[in-house]
Design an enzyme around this catalytic site. Sequence first.
Site, mmCIF file in Angstrom:
data_model
loop_
_atom_site.group_PDB
_atom_site.id
_atom_site.type_symbol
_atom_site.label_atom_id
_atom_site.label_comp_id
_atom_site.label_asym_id
_atom_site.label_seq_id
_atom_site.Cartn_x
_atom_site.Cartn_y
_atom_site.Cartn_z
ATOM 1 N N GLY A 1 -17.211 -3.146 -16.870
ATOM 2 C CA GLY A 1 -17.292 -3.792 -15.560
ATOM 3 C C GLY A 1 -18.513 -3.309 -14.799
ATOM 4 O O GLY A 1 -18.975 -2.168 -14.993
ATOM 5 N N ASN B 1 -14.677 2.970 2.164
ATOM 6 C CA ASN B 1 -13.202 2.928 2.167
ATOM 7 C C ASN B 1 -12.599 3.870 3.219
ATOM 8 O O ASN B 1 -11.390 3.933 3.375
ATOM 9 C CB ASN B 1 -12.632 3.235 0.769
ATOM 10 C CG ASN B 1 -12.650 4.722 0.456
ATOM 11 O OD1 ASN B 1 -13.435 5.484 1.034
ATOM 12 N ND2 ASN B 1 -11.792 5.148 -0.458
ATOM 13 N N ALA C 1 -16.082 -1.862 -8.019
ATOM 14 C CA ALA C 1 -15.376 -0.648 -8.451
ATOM 15 C C ALA C 1 -16.321 0.266 -9.226
ATOM 16 O O ALA C 1 -16.348 1.486 -9.002
ATOM 17 C CB ALA C 1 -14.164 -1.021 -9.297
ATOM 18 N N LYS D 1 -14.054 -3.768 2.032
ATOM 19 C CA LYS D 1 -14.907 -2.574 1.900
ATOM 20 C C LYS D 1 -16.372 -2.857 2.256
ATOM 21 O O LYS D 1 -17.067 -1.964 2.731
ATOM 22 C CB LYS D 1 -14.791 -1.987 0.486
ATOM 23 C CG LYS D 1 -13.407 -1.369 0.232
ATOM 24 C CD LYS D 1 -13.326 -0.702 -1.112
ATOM 25 C CE LYS D 1 -11.901 -0.287 -1.420
ATOM 26 N NZ LYS D 1 -11.777 0.410 -2.703
ATOM 27 N N SER E 1 0.827 -1.212 0.000
ATOM 28 C CA SER E 1 0.000 0.000 0.000
ATOM 29 C C SER E 1 0.862 1.263 0.000
ATOM 30 O O SER E 1 1.826 1.387 0.759
ATOM 31 C CB SER E 1 -0.905 0.008 1.236
ATOM 32 O OG SER E 1 -1.550 1.263 1.325
HETATM 33 P P1 ATR Z 1 -14.103 -4.976 -8.042
HETATM 34 O O1 ATR Z 1 -14.415 -4.680 -6.608
HETATM 35 O O2 ATR Z 1 -12.662 -4.790 -8.420
HETATM 36 O O3 ATR Z 1 -15.034 -4.269 -8.983
HETATM 37 P P2 ATR Z 1 -15.645 -7.328 -8.488
HETATM 38 O O4 ATR Z 1 -16.792 -6.737 -7.750
HETATM 39 O O5 ATR Z 1 -15.292 -8.773 -8.269
HETATM 40 O O6 ATR Z 1 -14.317 -6.550 -8.212
HETATM 41 O O7 ATR Z 1 -15.928 -7.091 -10.058
HETATM 42 C C1 ATR Z 1 -15.027 -7.499 -11.048
HETATM 43 C C2 ATR Z 1 -15.515 -6.994 -12.397
HETATM 44 O O8 ATR Z 1 -14.556 -7.321 -13.406
HETATM 45 C C3 ATR Z 1 -16.830 -7.623 -12.836
HETATM 46 O O9 ATR Z 1 -17.542 -6.670 -13.585
HETATM 47 C C4 ATR Z 1 -16.341 -8.789 -13.704
HETATM 48 O O10 ATR Z 1 -17.289 -9.227 -14.643
HETATM 49 P P3 ATR Z 1 -18.444 -10.296 -14.211
HETATM 50 O O11 ATR Z 1 -19.470 -9.493 -13.452
HETATM 51 O O12 ATR Z 1 -18.951 -10.821 -15.476
HETATM 52 O O13 ATR Z 1 -17.749 -11.306 -13.359
HETATM 53 C C5 ATR Z 1 -15.197 -8.119 -14.410
HETATM 54 N N1 ATR Z 1 -14.188 -9.076 -14.934
HETATM 55 C C6 ATR Z 1 -13.285 -9.799 -14.236
HETATM 56 N N2 ATR Z 1 -12.510 -10.534 -15.065
HETATM 57 C C7 ATR Z 1 -12.948 -10.262 -16.330
HETATM 58 C C8 ATR Z 1 -12.546 -10.699 -17.630
HETATM 59 N N3 ATR Z 1 -11.544 -11.556 -17.808
HETATM 60 N N4 ATR Z 1 -13.200 -10.201 -18.701
HETATM 61 C C9 ATR Z 1 -14.221 -9.308 -18.532
HETATM 62 N N5 ATR Z 1 -14.645 -8.858 -17.334
HETATM 63 C C10 ATR Z 1 -14.015 -9.316 -16.244
#
Ligand code: ATR
Length: 271
Positions: free
Chosen positions: A126, A86, A130, A65, A14
Amino acid sequence: MYKLAVFGNPIKHSLSPDIHAQFAQQTGLTVNYSKILAPIDAFSNTVNQFINEGANGFNITVPFKLDAYNFATELTLNAKTASAVNTIKVDGNRLIGENTDGIGLVNDLIKNLKITLKDKVILILGAGGATQGVLLPLLKENPKRIMIANRTASKAEKLKQDFSDYGNTCGFGLDKIKDDPVDIIINATSASLDGKMPNIANGCANGAICYDLMYGKQTPFMDWAKENNAAMIVDGLGMLVEQAACSFEFWTGSKPDTQSVIEKIKALDAQ
Ligand code: ATR
């Protein structure tokens, strides 16, 4: 003296203690900001111990979080809509939960990168935590539209519904992204962690500002943006410093200058 910390797992890398040390120096406040590894199943116990030692507040990072959201005794609107916390301020028995991630992103875009969000078409890749964390502050800047595209279309559609009161959004699968340019693309997937870039229509990047919420290295999304003629390609280091500045102000009431800190952290991170 302000007793502060960041809790996460892992936490070793961090940059937050370095960032807050610079804010403290700038503002002349005495700050003791540490990084604390919380065991995955013992977030509350670890944090309670810190509070009992006289803490004024703390940051929370992956994967806690949501634990912090449940731990707080009251929540700001940002924290509520993000469903994640956060930053917590300790005020007697009150534990006030805030989420500064989205404001950090908006401040980096507007203040540091001089990008106007009003009337822009924004594509977010996504629909996980996040994305949920940044939607409200982005919508408050009155973009023309925010399109949320996700591998699992239903999650994007759900976010669209949850945020429909705050502005013009739509949600669909990554395969439905059109080959037409948009103004801004924000990568909020965790695909970069696996060294991947989702397979999407390339034309959306043409002339766009491409912003990866990740920082610290050239990501596959940034490579893709370059190959597809993006006008500007940025990682999330500025957002990291900006969200820290918002947390610092939330705890102390003092607003630090971020520009000089971004430069210093960039140099530190490049080592
Ligand atoms: P964060 O807190 O970082 O947002 P998360 O809530 O687990 O983590 O969300 C991860 C995001 O990345 C999701 O939108 C996921 O898509 P899915 O909802 O379909 O799982 C997306 N993601 C992760 N790996 C991916 C990949 N290889 N290709 C496309 N989207 C991906």
